[in-house]
Design a protein around this motif. Structure first.
Motif, PDB file in Angstrom:
ATOM      1  N   ALA A   1      46.679  49.284  38.459  1.00  0.00           N
ATOM      2  CA  ALA A   1      45.491  48.481  38.219  1.00  0.00           C
ATOM      3  C   ALA A   1      44.776  49.035  37.002  1.00  0.00           C
ATOM      4  O   ALA A   1      44.922  50.221  36.680  1.00  0.00           O
ATOM      5  N   PRO A   2      43.999  48.219  36.294  1.00  0.00           N
ATOM      6  CA  PRO A   2      43.228  48.734  35.151  1.00  0.00           C
ATOM      7  C   PRO A   2      42.308  49.870  35.580  1.00  0.00           C
ATOM      8  O   PRO A   2      41.845  49.921  36.724  1.00  0.00           O
ATOM      9  N   MET A   3      42.025  50.772  34.648  1.00  0.00           N
ATOM     10  CA  MET A   3      41.286  51.982  35.012  1.00  0.00           C
ATOM     11  C   MET A   3      39.896  51.696  35.571  1.00  0.00           C
ATOM     12  O   MET A   3      39.403  52.457  36.412  1.00  0.00           O
ATOM     13  N   SER A   4      39.259  50.609  35.150  1.00  0.00           N
ATOM     14  CA  SER A   4      37.941  50.296  35.699  1.00  0.00           C
ATOM     15  C   SER A   4      38.021  50.018  37.194  1.00  0.00           C
ATOM     16  O   SER A   4      37.156  50.445  37.971  1.00  0.00           O
ATOM     17  N   GLU A   5      39.062  49.332  37.608  1.00  0.00           N
ATOM     18  CA  GLU A   5      39.240  49.044  39.035  1.00  0.00           C
ATOM     19  C   GLU A   5      39.552  50.312  39.821  1.00  0.00           C
ATOM     20  O   GLU A   5      39.043  50.522  40.926  1.00  0.00           O
ATOM     21  N   VAL A   6      40.376  51.173  39.253  1.00  0.00           N
ATOM     22  CA  VAL A   6      40.721  52.417  39.933  1.00  0.00           C
ATOM     23  C   VAL A   6      39.489  53.308  40.070  1.00  0.00           C
ATOM     24  O   VAL A   6      39.241  53.902  41.130  1.00  0.00           O
TER      25      VAL A   6
END
Length: 256
Positions: A246-251
């Protein structure tokens, strides 16, 4: 073991007629890409191509600002004050964001490159200045820092920090990465094993010591000759282990 992670790549580092890396093969394999902004590598046309590849591949885009050091690829140490470092990152981020805006792509994060990244990892004042600058100028943008005490302290203060680990670099006993001046091909399965180790919370240093690592994103370097094979091996291993990209913002949001 963590089962949600971002896989990022440093890319877009060609310049003029000089070509570095297989961006077309690599960018679609990762969930986030760090695009060089013209100081250590990259140029407007390369930045545009990188943004378009990311858009077409569903990859989140970030800026990859470095020292003004094309000849040394941004990996030579330079003296830079915290304010100068922050302004250098904002300047390069702005250039990429203008190109990305033209193509309807958001710039979601910023990750210092090379020796500037190392400076931010060693000097808490530099890291703090960069993070504070983006918190003011672009509060929706996350700043990527080496997983460790500096990143942890800033995250604990509420700044939008993303902690990073590396699949294709060695670590010393202090938890710092060892930069190769001339990256060579690395066994893809060895990199995949290190990525899994990161998900389990530690890596093994070059002296055999266990180093704890708490990361939201794992990096692959686009200038490594077999970067595409490395990224594919990591993706395959993640799929086998039930790990979701997942994109880092979601992680980073999932940590809360």
């Amino acid at each position: 073991m963590r089962t949600l992670i971002d896989l990022n790549a440093d890319a877009g580092e060609s310049f003029g007629r000089w070509r570095l890396g297989d961006d077309a093969g690599l960018i679609p394999l990762v969930s986030s890409v760090n695009v060089a902004c013209g100081w250590h590598g990259g140029d407007p046309a390369t930045m545009r191509r990188s943004v378009q590849l990311a858009r077409d591949g569903g990859t989140s885009v970030g800026a990859h600002p470095g020292f003004p050091d094309l000849a040394g690829f941004g990996r030579r140490a330079m003296a830079m004050s915290p304010q100068d470092a922050a302004e250098a990152c904002l300047y390069q981020f702005g250039a990429l964001r203008a190109i990305a805006d033209l193509h309807g792509v958001a710039v979601a994060h910023v990750k210092p490159h090379g020796a500037l990244y190392g400076l931010a990892a060693r000097d808490a004042g530099v890291a703090e200045a960069i993070v504070e600058a983006f918190a003011t100028a672009a509060p929706d943008v996350r700043v990527v820092l080496l997983a460790g005490p500096v990143a942890d302290a800033l995250a604990d203060r509420g700044f939008p920090v993303v902690r990073e680990a590396f699949a294709d670099l060695d670590y010393d006993d202090t938890g710092h990465i060892i930069i190769e001046p001339d990256p060579q091909a690395k066994p893809p399965q060895l990199c995949a094993e290190q990525a899994i180790a990161v998900l389990n919370g530690s890596v093994t240093s070059t002296s055999g010591r266990r180093v704890e690592v708490d990361a939201d994103t794992i990096c692959v370097h686009g200038d490594r000759p077999n970067a595409v094979a490395v990224a594919q091996a990591i993706r395959d291993r993640f799929a086998a282990e039930g790990v979701v990209l997942a994109p880092m913002s979601e992680v980073a949001r999932s940590r809360r």
